[in-house]
Structure formats: C-alpha cells, structure tokens
Design a protein around this motif. Structure first.
Motif, mmCIF file in Angstrom:
data_model
loop_
_atom_site.group_PDB
_atom_site.id
_atom_site.type_symbol
_atom_site.label_atom_id
_atom_site.label_comp_id
_atom_site.label_asym_id
_atom_site.label_seq_id
_atom_site.Cartn_x
_atom_site.Cartn_y
_atom_site.Cartn_z
ATOM 1 N N GLU A 2 -16.401 8.343 8.769
ATOM 2 C CA GLU A 2 -16.772 6.797 9.431
ATOM 3 C C GLU A 2 -16.324 5.884 8.531
ATOM 4 N N VAL A 3 -15.697 4.931 9.024
ATOM 5 C CA VAL A 3 -15.207 3.685 8.482
ATOM 6 C C VAL A 3 -16.002 2.543 8.564
ATOM 7 N N ILE A 4 -16.706 1.937 7.686
ATOM 8 C CA ILE A 4 -17.637 0.841 7.757
ATOM 9 C C ILE A 4 -17.101 -0.483 7.488
ATOM 10 N N LEU A 5 -17.008 -1.361 8.281
ATOM 11 C CA LEU A 5 -16.414 -2.650 7.936
ATOM 12 C C LEU A 5 -17.739 -3.434 7.795
ATOM 13 N N ALA A 51 -17.311 3.316 -2.915
ATOM 14 C CA ALA A 51 -18.140 3.755 -1.713
ATOM 15 C C ALA A 51 -18.247 5.299 -1.742
ATOM 16 N N MET A 52 -17.263 6.119 -2.407
ATOM 17 C CA MET A 52 -17.260 7.478 -2.460
ATOM 18 C C MET A 52 -18.190 7.793 -3.574
ATOM 19 N N ARG A 55 -9.657 -7.367 7.868
ATOM 20 C CA ARG A 55 -10.765 -6.243 8.245
ATOM 21 C C ARG A 55 -11.221 -5.536 6.924
ATOM 22 N N ARG A 56 -12.227 -6.082 6.163
ATOM 23 C CA ARG A 56 -12.739 -5.681 4.987
ATOM 24 C C ARG A 56 -13.515 -4.191 4.922
ATOM 25 N N VAL A 57 -13.080 -3.068 4.747
ATOM 26 C CA VAL A 57 -13.803 -2.044 4.419
ATOM 27 C C VAL A 57 -14.907 -2.134 3.288
ATOM 28 N N VAL A 58 -16.237 -1.761 3.631
ATOM 29 C CA VAL A 58 -17.237 -1.941 2.621
ATOM 30 C C VAL A 58 -18.058 -0.724 2.258
ATOM 31 N N ASP A 59 -17.639 0.262 3.267
ATOM 32 C CA ASP A 59 -18.374 1.670 2.861
ATOM 33 C C ASP A 59 -17.964 2.662 3.951
ATOM 34 N N ALA A 106 -6.283 3.338 -0.548
ATOM 35 C CA ALA A 106 -5.290 2.705 -1.285
ATOM 36 C C ALA A 106 -5.239 1.148 -1.579
ATOM 37 N N ASP A 107 -6.479 1.076 -1.856
ATOM 38 C CA ASP A 107 -6.869 -0.504 -1.965
ATOM 39 C C ASP A 107 -7.223 -1.071 -3.547
ATOM 40 N N GLY A 108 -6.233 -0.346 -4.362
ATOM 41 C CA GLY A 108 -5.851 -1.188 -5.778
ATOM 42 C C GLY A 108 -7.040 -0.557 -6.869
ATOM 43 N N ILE A 109 -6.843 -1.261 -7.925
ATOM 44 C CA ILE A 109 -7.628 -0.980 -9.152
ATOM 45 C C ILE A 109 -9.057 -1.217 -9.065
ATOM 46 N N HIS A 110 -9.529 -2.215 -8.169
ATOM 47 C CA HIS A 110 -10.694 -2.443 -8.191
ATOM 48 C C HIS A 110 -11.282 -2.059 -6.716
ATOM 49 N N SER A 111 -10.908 -0.862 -6.455
ATOM 50 C CA SER A 111 -11.052 0.049 -4.977
ATOM 51 C C SER A 111 -12.392 -0.312 -4.610
#
Length: 379
Positions: free
Chosen positions: A143-146, A170-171, A130-134, A160-165
């Motif tokens: 709201e979490v957009i997949l 998205a923020m 499940r990849r969060v894109v926005d 908490a998705d690493g250096i290439h977050s």
C-alpha cells in the motif's frame, strides 16, 4: 502472465522513468508518483557511457537521445596551465555488435523529457505533486501512503526517488549516502568547436577539471575539489568562484570563463557521495533502485548507467515471472548488487587517489580498463 499487473513507481528520474517505460510496454498498469509539481532535472549535463546507450536502445529512446545530445568516441587528457596542451586522446570505437558510440553527453533536462514522453506514450500515468511518505507491506500487495491519503494497493512499489529516498526510509533501511569529502561545480556553457569529446585535466588548482560536449552548441564544464558549503551562494557569486578556481586551466576554459563572466551560464554545486545498500534492496513488495540503492562519485560517469541497468533487469524479471517470489528477488540481487558495488568502489577509489597526493599514474588506467571490461558485458 507477469508477476505484477499494477505497479507504483516513485520518482521521475532516469531509473524510475526507465522502469515505467518497460513495464507499461509490457502491459502493466503503472502509476508514477512525483513529489514536485512538474518535471524537474537537477544539474546541467550528463556523461553517458556505452552501457547507458545500450539501455537507451533497449528502451526505444536511442534515436531521440542521440539527436538531443552529442555522441563521441573515448576521451582526451590535457595538462593544466595556460596553454592546456593535449597529452592523450583515447578512442574506444563503436560497439562491435550494436554500432553504438562509446560515449555521449547531453543536457539532463532533455534526457528526462525524452524518458517522460516515452513513459506517457507507453501508457504510464504520471501523478505530479503527489509525495509518497510511507508504505505498508501486505501479504499479496504493498500500500502506497501519500501525505493526505492512501493511493491504494499495488503488486509492486519501485522506489526510484534518489539519494535521499523516502521509500528507502519507509522500508526501514538505515544505510544511506555518505559524503566522500569532495564536491563538484558544474557549469552549462557554450561549446567551442575544438571540444569534440570529454577532456580531463588532472592536477592544477583542483583535483580534476574538465568538460563534456552535450550538443552542437553546448557543453558542461566541471571542477572537482574539496567539499565546501556553497549551496546558498548567489548565482553571480557562484559564477565568479568558478572563474577564479579555473584560472589555472587554459584552452577551452577561456570560453567557459567568458560565458560565466557574461552571465550566460547555469552553475550548480553538489557533494560527492557513496553508498550501496547491503544485502537485499527489497522489503516485501517494495524495492529501491538507482541512487536510492547506490550512489557514487561521477569519476567514472556510471551513476545514470547503473540506475538504467537496475530498471532494465528488474522489469525484465517481473515481466518474465508469474509470481513475486524469493526466486525473482534472488535473481535480481544476484545480477545487480555485486555489479553496482564494484562500480561504486571503483569510482570512490579513483576519487581517493586524487586526494592522497601520491602518483597513481599506473593504477588509474588499470582501474578504468577493469570497469570498461565489466560494463561491456550486459547486466
């Protein structure tokens, strides 16, 4: 009543799983979104300092981590050359209050597995593939957009998705990792009996060579030199390159080369990066922690520890506060931003001293002592 009743965590790395454990134990409904279809762990072994081990104890995972790793005290220094003579052995002793060792090595995959199992046991729901894109910040939720749809609204989103977050992007945060000009080879190999702690070799063919025991039969060895584009090398070519670059180091490196020659070693390569997101790490109800918020060269072995501290401070505050308000965010940033920045700066400074070719033999112990003194105090 806690500030967050329903939280989304993005990423199954150390900081994300630590946050999931603490929130789930506190009665919060936690969904962890992971882009990969299974649990993954980049790298071979990991070096952990005392503040990381204190975090393990707070998380309730210390005994399992200890049994899966190799606790030790301090570190040793060797000179380059065929004999690799030992020139120093520094011991820190156990923590006076907790009795924990001063350091430990362990396989990264084992650490990830242990944290994952504890998160699930605590009640967190991990959603693979499940990849969060926005994200969309609303007044009272985020709201979490997949990729295909919306995952719904949450009281809090932890990136908490690493250096290439992706969450950081998205923020709308433009600050991100910068290359430092150095790169590191890591090889997961067998442990000679004489290796009982991290040992470092400064100088020789590389800036730094060394190894850290990760278990009764395993350790990871590493070489640090100028950054190169080695990412597409075939495994056997990568192993041969490490063999050649390490020939200036004797002692236990003989066993490392034997493992590499026999094809019995996993080898990987990464660049050193540095960054600290300035100011606040949140935008509305979305916040980044760990490598998404800050990254540093592994010269002081504090990357994972700082991510763990982020997670523990954030979850402590959310479980103690009754509202997601500016006071909560101010406390979080006051406790984390300056401390993380100081660790990043010290790690980068140590790396730069290796590259400039000057004598910093009196500076390095002072720098390491200042970091040790800082992290000895809980975040």
């Amino acid at each position: 009543m806690t500030a967050a009743k329903k939280v989304a965590v993005v990423g199954t790395g150390v900081s994300g799983l630590a946050a999931a454990i603490q929130l789930a134990k506190g009665g919060v409904a936690v969904d962890v979104f992971e882009a990969h279809h299974e649990l993954t762990s980049v790298g071979s072994g990991i070096s952990l300092q005392g503040n990381a081990l204190r975090a393990f104890e707070e998380l309730g995972v210390w005994e399992e981590a200890r049994d899966a790793g190799f606790p030790f005290d301090g570190m040793g220094l060797r000179a380059p050359g065929p004999e690799a003579p030992a020139i120093a052995r520094m011991k820190d002793g156990e923590h006076p209050q907790t009795g924990l060792p001063s350091a430990m090595g362990m396989p990264r995959a084992e650490l990830t597995r242990i944290l994952y199992e504890h998160a699930v046991r605590a009640g967190a729901h991990v959603k693979f593939g499940r990849r969060v894109v926005d994200l969309i910040n609303h007044e009272d939720s985020v709201e979490v957009i997949l990729e295909a749809d919306s995952a719904g609204r949450y009281d809090l989103l932890i990136g908490a998705d690493g250096i290439h977050s992706t969450v950081r992007s998205a923020m709308g945060i433009e600050s991100g990792p910068e290359r430092t000009g150095m790169g590191i080879w890591r090889a997961f190999v067998s442990r000679p009996a004489e290796v009982e702690c991290t040992e470092l070799y400064y100088g020789g063919p590389c800036y730094i060579a060394g190894y850290t025991p990760t278990g009764h039969d395993s350790m990871y060895a590493f070489l640090v030199s100028d950054a190169q584009d080695h990412f597409d090398m075939r495994p056997d070519d990568a192993a041969q390159l490490v063999i050649e670059q390490s020939r200036g180091y004797g002692g236990p490196w003989e066993q490392v080369r034997a493992d590499l020659t026999a094809g019995a070693a996993q080898v990987n390569y990464t660049w050193f990066t540095k960054h600290v997101v300035p100011g606040q790490w949140n935008r509305g109800r979305a916040v980044i922690i760990g490598d998404a918020a800050h990254s540093c060269p592994p010269t002081i072995a504090q990357g994972a520890a700082q991510g763990l501290e982020d997670a523990l401070v954030l979850t402590e505050l959310f479980l103690a506060h009754s509202a997601v308000d500016q006071d909560l965010w101010d406390q979080f940033h006051q406790r984390r931003v300056e401390r993380a920045a100081a660790i990043v700066n010290a790690s980068v400074q140590l790396a730069e001293w290796q590259r400039d070719g000057e004598d910093h033999s009196s500076d390095v112990p002072q720098l390491l002592a200042s970091v040790a003194q800082r992290v000895a105090v809980p975040a």
